[in-house]
Design an enzyme around this catalytic site. Structure first.
Site, PDB file in Angstrom:
ATOM      1  N   GLN A  32     111.441  25.092 -23.961  1.00 48.00           N
ATOM      2  CA  GLN A  32     112.249  26.255 -23.539  1.00 48.00           C
ATOM      3  C   GLN A  32     111.481  27.568 -23.683  1.00 48.00           C
ATOM      4  O   GLN A  32     111.879  28.572 -23.100  1.00 48.00           O
ATOM      5  CB  GLN A  32     113.543  26.338 -24.357  1.00 48.00           C
TER       6      GLN A  32
ATOM      7  N   CYS B 137     123.539  26.065 -23.167  1.00 48.54           N
ATOM      8  CA  CYS B 137     122.093  25.990 -23.391  1.00 48.54           C
ATOM      9  C   CYS B 137     121.480  27.343 -23.061  1.00 48.54           C
ATOM     10  O   CYS B 137     121.829  27.937 -22.036  1.00 48.54           O
ATOM     11  CB  CYS B 137     121.497  24.904 -22.496  1.00 48.54           C
ATOM     12  N   LEU B 138     120.567  27.806 -23.907  1.00 47.70           N
ATOM     13  CA  LEU B 138     119.931  29.104 -23.651  1.00 47.70           C
ATOM     14  C   LEU B 138     119.123  29.084 -22.353  1.00 47.70           C
ATOM     15  O   LEU B 138     118.874  30.129 -21.767  1.00 47.70           O
ATOM     16  CB  LEU B 138     119.024  29.495 -24.828  1.00 47.70           C
TER      17      LEU B 138
ATOM     18  N   GLU C  41     118.827  19.018 -28.308  1.00 44.26           N
ATOM     19  CA  GLU C  41     117.438  19.498 -28.395  1.00 44.26           C
ATOM     20  C   GLU C  41     116.449  18.369 -28.124  1.00 44.26           C
ATOM     21  O   GLU C  41     115.423  18.580 -27.476  1.00 44.26           O
ATOM     22  CB  GLU C  41     117.169  20.142 -29.759  1.00 44.26           C
TER      23      GLU C  41
HETATM   24 NI    NI Z   1     119.345  23.675 -24.565  1.00 41.28          NI
END
Ligand code: NI
Length: 175
Positions: free
Chosen positions: A50, A93-94, A136
């Site tokens: 990410q 989710c970011l 994750e």
């Molecule tokens: Ni995520």
């Protein structure tokens, strides 16, 4: 240091993530930067891809910064066992900012991982922690929570994201 959070459909989120062979200072720095980045975005977890790094490294803090003991810095996680009644709850989710959908996951998870001092740790998690860890670890396998929706639901979400991108409303870090 706060890093840029990559958002869907960035290809880095789909690439293969390599295990860490030696826990050196660069890995510790990566973990520190991931913690800064997660805290700044008020997230409860973050995976290395990410932030554009394709390594098997994740962090989880289900207290979202409220409890210092809740932070887990995790290298090379492996799921040993998933069990329990399916836990059906909303997930976000970011890397998919502003989208929240219901995802069913096993309510218990046993995870093996490496700590920074090189020792092996086994965690038995349930409920929200089990969900966060599975989410994750999915990232390390190139999987996003939207991939776990029904095909029609996933298409609806993708369509909404395309529209939000077109009007400039799809911004990382807004959780
Ligand atoms: Ni995520």
């Amino acid at each position: 240091m706060i890093l840029d959070i990559k958002t869907f459909p960035d290809e880095v989120l789909r690439k293969k993530n390599e295990p860490v062979s030696v826990v050196d200072d660069s890995v510790k720095k990566l973990l520190d930067d991931m913690v800064d980045t997660m805290r700044s975005a008020k997230g409860v977890g973050l995976a290395a891809p990410q932030v554009g790094v394709n390594k098997r490294v994740i962090i989880v803090d289900i207290s979202a910064g409220e409890d210092p003991d809740s932070l887990m810095r995790i290298i090379n996680p492996e799921i040993l066992e998933l069990s329990g009644e399916p836990d059906v709850n909303e997930e976000g989710c970011l890397s998919v900012p502003g989208e929240y959908e219901v995802v069913a996951r096993p309510s218990k998870a046993v995870i093996k991982y490496l700590k920074e001092n090189g020792s092996e740790e086994i965690v038995k998690a349930d409920g929200f922690l089990a969900r966060a860890l599975q989410h994750e670890i999915d990232h390390l396998n190139g999987v996003l929570f939207i991939d776990r929706l029904s095909m029609s639901k996933r298409e609806t979400v993708k369509k909404r994201i395309r529209k939000r991108i077109s009007i400039g409303d799809y911004v990382a870090g807004r959780g």
